[in-house]
Design a protein around this motif. Structure first.
Motif, PDB file in Angstrom:
ATOM      1  N   ILE A   1     -68.755   8.856 -14.642  1.00 10.91           N
ATOM      2  CA  ILE A   1     -67.531   9.396 -15.714  1.00 10.91           C
ATOM      3  C   ILE A   1     -68.184   9.823 -16.465  1.00 10.91           C
ATOM      4  O   ILE A   1     -68.332   8.991 -17.046  1.00 10.91           O
ATOM      5  CB  ILE A   1     -66.272   8.760 -15.733  1.00 10.91           C
ATOM      6  N   GLN A   2     -68.445  11.353 -16.709  1.00 12.07           N
ATOM      7  CA  GLN A   2     -68.892  10.956 -18.215  1.00 12.07           C
ATOM      8  C   GLN A   2     -67.789  12.289 -19.457  1.00 12.07           C
ATOM      9  O   GLN A   2     -67.557  13.121 -18.537  1.00 12.07           O
ATOM     10  CB  GLN A   2     -69.849  11.682 -18.739  1.00 12.07           C
ATOM     11  N   ASP A   3     -67.244  11.959 -20.301  1.00 13.29           N
ATOM     12  CA  ASP A   3     -66.468  12.791 -20.588  1.00 13.29           C
ATOM     13  C   ASP A   3     -65.325  13.742 -20.143  1.00 13.29           C
ATOM     14  O   ASP A   3     -64.455  14.364 -20.281  1.00 13.29           O
ATOM     15  CB  ASP A   3     -67.657  14.017 -21.220  1.00 13.29           C
ATOM     16  N   GLY A   4     -64.438  12.415 -19.421  1.00 19.44           N
ATOM     17  CA  GLY A   4     -63.191  12.691 -18.133  1.00 19.44           C
ATOM     18  C   GLY A   4     -63.631  13.360 -17.443  1.00 19.44           C
ATOM     19  O   GLY A   4     -63.158  13.717 -16.532  1.00 19.44           O
ATOM     20  N   ARG A   5     -64.571  13.358 -17.172  1.00 24.80           N
ATOM     21  CA  ARG A   5     -65.290  14.525 -15.401  1.00 24.80           C
ATOM     22  C   ARG A   5     -65.877  13.370 -14.673  1.00 24.80           C
ATOM     23  O   ARG A   5     -66.929  12.662 -15.432  1.00 24.80           O
ATOM     24  CB  ARG A   5     -66.048  15.528 -15.874  1.00 24.80           C
ATOM     25  N   THR A   6     -65.950  13.456 -13.442  1.00 26.94           N
ATOM     26  CA  THR A   6     -66.671  12.691 -12.414  1.00 26.94           C
ATOM     27  C   THR A   6     -67.414  13.638 -11.921  1.00 26.94           C
ATOM     28  O   THR A   6     -67.556  14.344 -11.245  1.00 26.94           O
ATOM     29  CB  THR A   6     -65.265  12.292 -11.615  1.00 26.94           C
ATOM     30  N   TYR A   7     -69.002  12.844 -11.914  1.00 24.93           N
ATOM     31  CA  TYR A   7     -70.028  13.630 -11.089  1.00 24.93           C
ATOM     32  C   TYR A   7     -70.555  13.009 -10.641  1.00 24.93           C
ATOM     33  O   TYR A   7     -70.608  11.988  -9.996  1.00 24.93           O
ATOM     34  CB  TYR A   7     -71.283  13.759 -12.214  1.00 24.93           C
ATOM     35  N   VAL A   8     -70.482  13.616  -8.828  1.00 25.09           N
ATOM     36  CA  VAL A   8     -71.811  13.011  -7.470  1.00 25.09           C
ATOM     37  C   VAL A   8     -72.680  14.264  -7.891  1.00 25.09           C
ATOM     38  O   VAL A   8     -72.588  14.884  -7.660  1.00 25.09           O
ATOM     39  CB  VAL A   8     -70.423  13.089  -6.974  1.00 25.09           C
ATOM     40  N   GLN A   9     -73.267  13.292  -6.954  1.00 28.43           N
ATOM     41  CA  GLN A   9     -74.885  14.325  -5.882  1.00 28.43           C
ATOM     42  C   GLN A   9     -74.001  14.678  -5.287  1.00 28.43           C
ATOM     43  O   GLN A   9     -73.307  14.649  -4.193  1.00 28.43           O
ATOM     44  CB  GLN A   9     -76.003  13.623  -5.932  1.00 28.43           C
ATOM     45  N   VAL A  10     -74.692  16.279  -5.394  1.00 27.77           N
ATOM     46  CA  VAL A  10     -73.348  17.348  -4.299  1.00 27.77           C
ATOM     47  C   VAL A  10     -74.772  17.412  -2.833  1.00 27.77           C
ATOM     48  O   VAL A  10     -73.753  16.788  -1.396  1.00 27.77           O
ATOM     49  CB  VAL A  10     -74.134  18.485  -4.292  1.00 27.77           C
ATOM     50  N   ARG A  11     -75.202  16.921  -2.953  1.00 27.96           N
ATOM     51  CA  ARG A  11     -76.513  16.245  -1.732  1.00 27.96           C
ATOM     52  C   ARG A  11     -75.960  15.264  -1.142  1.00 27.96           C
ATOM     53  O   ARG A  11     -75.380  14.870   0.036  1.00 27.96           O
ATOM     54  CB  ARG A  11     -78.121  15.752  -1.922  1.00 27.96           C
ATOM     55  N   GLU A  12     -75.690  14.051  -1.766  1.00 29.91           N
ATOM     56  CA  GLU A  12     -74.393  12.711  -1.017  1.00 29.91           C
ATOM     57  C   GLU A  12     -73.407  13.398  -0.490  1.00 29.91           C
ATOM     58  O   GLU A  12     -72.651  12.162   0.435  1.00 29.91           O
ATOM     59  CB  GLU A  12     -74.330  11.658  -2.412  1.00 29.91           C
ATOM     60  N   LEU A  13     -72.192  14.014  -1.548  1.00 30.51           N
ATOM     61  CA  LEU A  13     -71.085  14.951  -1.204  1.00 30.51           C
ATOM     62  C   LEU A  13     -70.860  15.243   0.204  1.00 30.51           C
ATOM     63  O   LEU A  13     -70.489  15.207   0.811  1.00 30.51           O
ATOM     64  CB  LEU A  13     -70.677  15.798  -2.404  1.00 30.51           C
ATOM     65  N   ALA A  14     -72.254  16.052   0.658  1.00 35.10           N
ATOM     66  CA  ALA A  14     -71.839  16.480   2.042  1.00 35.10           C
ATOM     67  C   ALA A  14     -72.364  15.794   2.518  1.00 35.10           C
ATOM     68  O   ALA A  14     -72.256  16.184   3.737  1.00 35.10           O
ATOM     69  CB  ALA A  14     -73.616  17.444   1.030  1.00 35.10           C
ATOM     70  N   ASP A  15     -73.705  15.289   2.403  1.00 34.73           N
ATOM     71  CA  ASP A  15     -73.826  13.536   3.335  1.00 34.73           C
ATOM     72  C   ASP A  15     -71.979  13.976   3.934  1.00 34.73           C
ATOM     73  O   ASP A  15     -71.921  13.312   5.161  1.00 34.73           O
ATOM     74  CB  ASP A  15     -74.684  12.995   2.669  1.00 34.73           C
ATOM     75  N   LEU A  16     -71.036  13.082   3.012  1.00 28.61           N
ATOM     76  CA  LEU A  16     -70.223  12.216   3.367  1.00 28.61           C
ATOM     77  C   LEU A  16     -69.130  13.203   4.072  1.00 28.61           C
ATOM     78  O   LEU A  16     -68.307  12.450   4.950  1.00 28.61           O
ATOM     79  CB  LEU A  16     -69.352  11.495   1.850  1.00 28.61           C
ATOM     80  N   LEU A  17     -68.952  14.797   3.740  1.00 29.59           N
ATOM     81  CA  LEU A  17     -67.689  15.320   3.508  1.00 29.59           C
ATOM     82  C   LEU A  17     -68.547  16.061   5.264  1.00 29.59           C
ATOM     83  O   LEU A  17     -67.864  17.103   6.466  1.00 29.59           O
ATOM     84  CB  LEU A  17     -68.016  16.302   3.092  1.00 29.59           C
ATOM     85  N   ASN A  18     -69.568  15.340   5.756  1.00 27.79           N
ATOM     86  CA  ASN A  18     -70.990  16.100   6.901  1.00 27.79           C
ATOM     87  C   ASN A  18     -71.000  17.302   6.789  1.00 27.79           C
ATOM     88  O   ASN A  18     -70.522  18.518   7.661  1.00 27.79           O
ATOM     89  CB  ASN A  18     -69.832  15.779   8.454  1.00 27.79           C
ATOM     90  N   LEU A  19     -71.077  18.100   5.625  1.00 27.36           N
ATOM     91  CA  LEU A  19     -71.184  19.202   5.646  1.00 27.36           C
ATOM     92  C   LEU A  19     -72.886  19.448   5.101  1.00 27.36           C
ATOM     93  O   LEU A  19     -73.909  18.607   4.901  1.00 27.36           O
ATOM     94  CB  LEU A  19     -70.955  19.841   4.283  1.00 27.36           C
ATOM     95  N   LYS A  20     -73.378  20.601   6.023  1.00 30.96           N
ATOM     96  CA  LYS A  20     -75.119  20.794   6.007  1.00 30.96           C
ATOM     97  C   LYS A  20     -75.155  21.550   4.353  1.00 30.96           C
ATOM     98  O   LYS A  20     -74.190  22.731   3.568  1.00 30.96           O
ATOM     99  CB  LYS A  20     -75.917  21.931   7.542  1.00 30.96           C
ATOM    100  N   LEU A  21     -76.801  21.557   3.724  1.00 31.86           N
ATOM    101  CA  LEU A  21     -76.575  21.995   2.841  1.00 31.86           C
ATOM    102  C   LEU A  21     -78.024  22.225   2.100  1.00 31.86           C
ATOM    103  O   LEU A  21     -78.653  22.369   2.602  1.00 31.86           O
ATOM    104  CB  LEU A  21     -76.745  20.534   1.532  1.00 31.86           C
ATOM    105  N   ILE A  22     -77.555  23.662   1.793  1.00 31.07           N
ATOM    106  CA  ILE A  22     -79.238  24.603   1.618  1.00 31.07           C
ATOM    107  C   ILE A  22     -79.160  24.912   0.324  1.00 31.07           C
ATOM    108  O   ILE A  22     -78.445  25.473  -0.454  1.00 31.07           O
ATOM    109  CB  ILE A  22     -79.024  25.410   2.897  1.00 31.07           C
ATOM    110  N   TYR A  23     -80.308  24.434  -0.655  1.00 35.87           N
ATOM    111  CA  TYR A  23     -80.493  24.630  -1.711  1.00 35.87           C
ATOM    112  C   TYR A  23     -81.982  25.309  -1.791  1.00 35.87           C
ATOM    113  O   TYR A  23     -82.098  25.347  -1.587  1.00 35.87           O
ATOM    114  CB  TYR A  23     -80.768  23.972  -2.446  1.00 35.87           C
ATOM    115  N   ASN A  24     -81.501  26.212  -2.651  1.00 38.82           N
ATOM    116  CA  ASN A  24     -82.772  27.900  -3.344  1.00 38.82           C
ATOM    117  C   ASN A  24     -82.789  27.717  -4.702  1.00 38.82           C
ATOM    118  O   ASN A  24     -82.124  27.725  -5.862  1.00 38.82           O
ATOM    119  CB  ASN A  24     -81.377  29.013  -2.436  1.00 38.82           C
ATOM    120  N   ASN A  25     -83.646  26.443  -4.196  1.00 35.05           N
ATOM    121  CA  ASN A  25     -84.409  26.688  -6.202  1.00 35.05           C
ATOM    122  C   ASN A  25     -84.535  28.067  -7.108  1.00 35.05           C
ATOM    123  O   ASN A  25     -84.170  28.187  -8.452  1.00 35.05           O
ATOM    124  CB  ASN A  25     -85.455  25.733  -5.878  1.00 35.05           C
TER     125      ASN A  25
END
Ligand SMILES: [Zn+2]
Length: 242
Positions: free
Chosen positions: A209-233
């Motif tokens: 948490i920084q400046d009132g916002r909660t940050y997580v890694q999208v990849r970890e969040l995707a894993d947690l929610l069982n979502l497939k993730l594709i990232y385009n650099n």
């Protein structure tokens, strides 16, 4: 007059509700600004003092007390913190101004810094020959009017850009007595706190948490929610699929 060796800050008036009142209380806001600018100076090793009049019973005593306080020594640059008021409350922005007696250059720099940092209307540096703290003090002085307590827009801009305004003023004042402020806007007062995001009270992933916002890694969040993730650099787009 030799170059000032410290910034001597004070809050205008002599306690809450002894200055102007509108949408906000002048003294409360002036204190908040002056305290923060003072703290930025101190944490950057810029010599500074802070004073608030808690003994006066009326405005005349207050002015005399402030003059006496500053006239104890002659090595400083005085910065008085105030807010302005107009007759009635308005939605319109009115703006910031800095009053001076013989310190036009630094006064102009401070008001420009405030307005560049916040988008407040720039009412400029204004010469005043009738203000005790400017005229009857031995040390050079400026009086900052951060904005109008009767302007909704001013209050909004002061709230929104509070930290940026304080940093910008601290930088100008520090430079004025030969010091440099290194901190950038956003780096201060925003500690990172370790936290957790939990799913169904069972699985969890680390977060910060920084400046009132909660940050997580999208990849970890995707894993947690069982979502497939594709990232385009190239496009910087993260796609999630259920
Ligand atoms: Zn005032």
């Amino acid at each position: 007059m030799t170059k000032p060796q410290e910034i001597e800050f004070h809050v205008g008036h002599y306690g809450d509700r002894t200055g102007a009142r509108g949408i906000i209380d002048e003294v409360q806001y002036a204190r908040k600004f002056i305290k923060r600018i003072y703290d930025i100076c101190v944490s950057n090793c810029v010599p500074a003092t802070y004073y608030e009049d808690k003994i006066s019973k009326n405005q005349t005593q207050n002015i005399n007390n402030l003059i006496a306080h500053h006239n104890q020594d002659r090595n400083g640059f005085i910065v008085s913190g105030h807010l302005n008021a107009s007759g009635s409350v308005t939605d319109q922005g009115i703006g910031a101004e800095v009053l001076y007696y013989d310190q036009v250059t630094v006064a102009q720099k401070v008001v420009d810094a405030i307005c560049n940092a916040s988008g407040m209307k720039n009412r400029g540096a204004k010469k005043r020959t009738d203000l005790g703290v400017l005229v009857k003090t031995y040390e050079p002085a400026i009086l900052i009017e951060f904005g109008f307590v009767t302007s909704k827009k001013d209050v909004e801009l002061m709230d929104q850009h509070f930290e940026a305004i304080c940093q910008a003023i601290a930088k100008v004042l520090a430079a004025h007595i030969g010091y440099t402020i290194k901190m950038e806007v956003g780096n201060v007062d925003k500690p990172i706190v370790e936290a957790k995001v939990m799913l169904n009270d069972a699985k969890s992933i680390p977060a910060i948490i920084q400046d009132g916002r909660t940050y997580v890694q999208v990849r970890e969040l995707a894993d947690l929610l069982n979502l497939k993730l594709i990232y385009n650099n190239e496009s910087k787009i993260t796609k999630l699929y259920q």
